[in-house]
Write a protein that holds these residues in place. Structure first.
Motif, PDB file in Angstrom:
ATOM      1  N   SER A  40      43.737  39.225  34.162  1.00  0.00           N
ATOM      2  CA  SER A  40      43.902  37.802  34.466  1.00  0.00           C
ATOM      3  C   SER A  40      44.141  37.599  35.965  1.00  0.00           C
ATOM      4  CB  SER A  40      45.069  37.238  33.654  1.00  0.00           C
ATOM      5  OG  SER A  40      45.006  35.836  33.644  1.00  0.00           O
ATOM      6  N   GLY A  41      43.415  36.643  36.540  1.00  0.00           N
ATOM      7  CA  GLY A  41      43.551  36.352  37.964  1.00  0.00           C
ATOM      8  C   GLY A  41      42.696  37.235  38.857  1.00  0.00           C
ATOM      9  N   HIS A  42      41.888  38.104  38.276  1.00  0.00           N
ATOM     10  CA  HIS A  42      41.065  39.039  39.048  1.00  0.00           C
ATOM     11  C   HIS A  42      39.576  38.828  38.754  1.00  0.00           C
ATOM     12  CE1 HIS A  42      44.506  41.460  40.356  1.00  0.00           C
ATOM     13  NE2 HIS A  42      44.981  41.306  39.136  1.00  0.00           N
ATOM     14  N   ASN A  61      40.540  32.128  33.727  1.00  0.00           N
ATOM     15  CA  ASN A  61      41.323  32.644  34.849  1.00  0.00           C
ATOM     16  C   ASN A  61      40.784  33.959  35.421  1.00  0.00           C
ATOM     17  OD1 ASN A  61      43.386  32.438  36.752  1.00  0.00           O
ATOM     18  ND2 ASN A  61      44.794  33.633  35.498  1.00  0.00           N
ATOM     19  N   ARG A  62      39.467  34.160  35.332  1.00  0.00           N
ATOM     20  CA  ARG A  62      38.849  35.353  35.891  1.00  0.00           C
ATOM     21  C   ARG A  62      37.486  35.006  36.467  1.00  0.00           C
ATOM     22  NH1 ARG A  62      40.786  38.408  30.597  1.00  0.00           N
ATOM     23  NH2 ARG A  62      41.009  36.221  30.090  1.00  0.00           N
ATOM     24  N   ARG A  63      37.169  35.608  37.590  1.00  0.00           N
ATOM     25  CA  ARG A  63      35.847  35.458  38.199  1.00  0.00           C
ATOM     26  C   ARG A  63      34.917  36.465  37.538  1.00  0.00           C
ATOM     27  NH1 ARG A  63      34.879  37.490  44.339  1.00  0.00           N
ATOM     28  NH2 ARG A  63      32.732  36.788  44.642  1.00  0.00           N
ATOM     29  N   GLU A  94      39.352  41.637  47.934  1.00  0.00           N
ATOM     30  CA  GLU A  94      40.279  41.421  46.825  1.00  0.00           C
ATOM     31  C   GLU A  94      41.179  42.641  46.638  1.00  0.00           C
ATOM     32  OE1 GLU A  94      38.382  39.948  43.278  1.00  0.00           O
ATOM     33  OE2 GLU A  94      37.011  38.714  44.464  1.00  0.00           O
TER      34      GLU A  94
END
Length: 166
Positions: A40-42, A61-63, A94
């Motif tokens: 999550s968030g990555h 919540n992820r690319r 990142e």
């Protein structure tokens, strides 16, 4: 060249089996929760078949970065690239990006990944897709948790590994 910010997350059987008929080999709800927590968030990097096998995408919540060889592929909510080099370039700044499959993508990223997040099922499975054989001498175990899944009647472990030579 090893990329410290490139991590592989994968569930494998003891014979390195990871999938059959474009599906997972076993269903471990706690492993799916772990996957969500860790990623999550990555950014997630995957092949087109892995994206298409997800029940719903993009995952919240992820690319999503999808590697494909089909020039006309368009996946709403996802970025399309045509090589692992192009994918790596997209996540250079990142802190951590995750490789989530499939087999061909894992094979290409395994030599350059700095971390492995393994769910290791202590049982062999029949499969048509396998993860590259892991040489554990190249990796340092940073954490391990062992479990027994009563529903599936097998033991499994969460192993976090970092490549020794970085």
């Amino acid at each position: 060249m090893i990329h410290k910010n490139i991590s592989i997350i994968v569930a494998i059987a003891e014979n390195f089996a990871i999938g059959k008929n474009n599906d997972l080999l076993f269903h471990l709800p706690n492993d799916l929760k772990r996957f969500k927590e860790i990623t999550s968030g990555h950014s997630l990097i995957m092949g087109r078949n892995t994206l298409l096998s997800l029940p719903k995408w993009p995952l919240p919540n992820r690319r999503h970065i999808v590697i494909t060889d089909k020039e006309d592929d368009v996946f709403p909510g996802c970025e399309v690239v045509f090589s692992i080099e192009e994918a790596i370039e997209k996540v250079t700044n990142e802190k951590e990006a995750f490789i989530i499959g499939g087999g061909m993508v894992y094979r290409q990223f395994y030599p350059v990944a700095g971390k492995l997040y393994l769910t290791l099922v202590h049982k062999p499975f029949d499969a048509d897709v396998y993860f590259p054989e892991i040489d554990y001498l190249e990796w340092k175990e940073t954490s391990r948790e062992d479990f027994f899944d009563e529903k599936n009647d097998f033991n499994y472990s969460y192993l976090n590994l970092e490549r020794k030579d970085i």
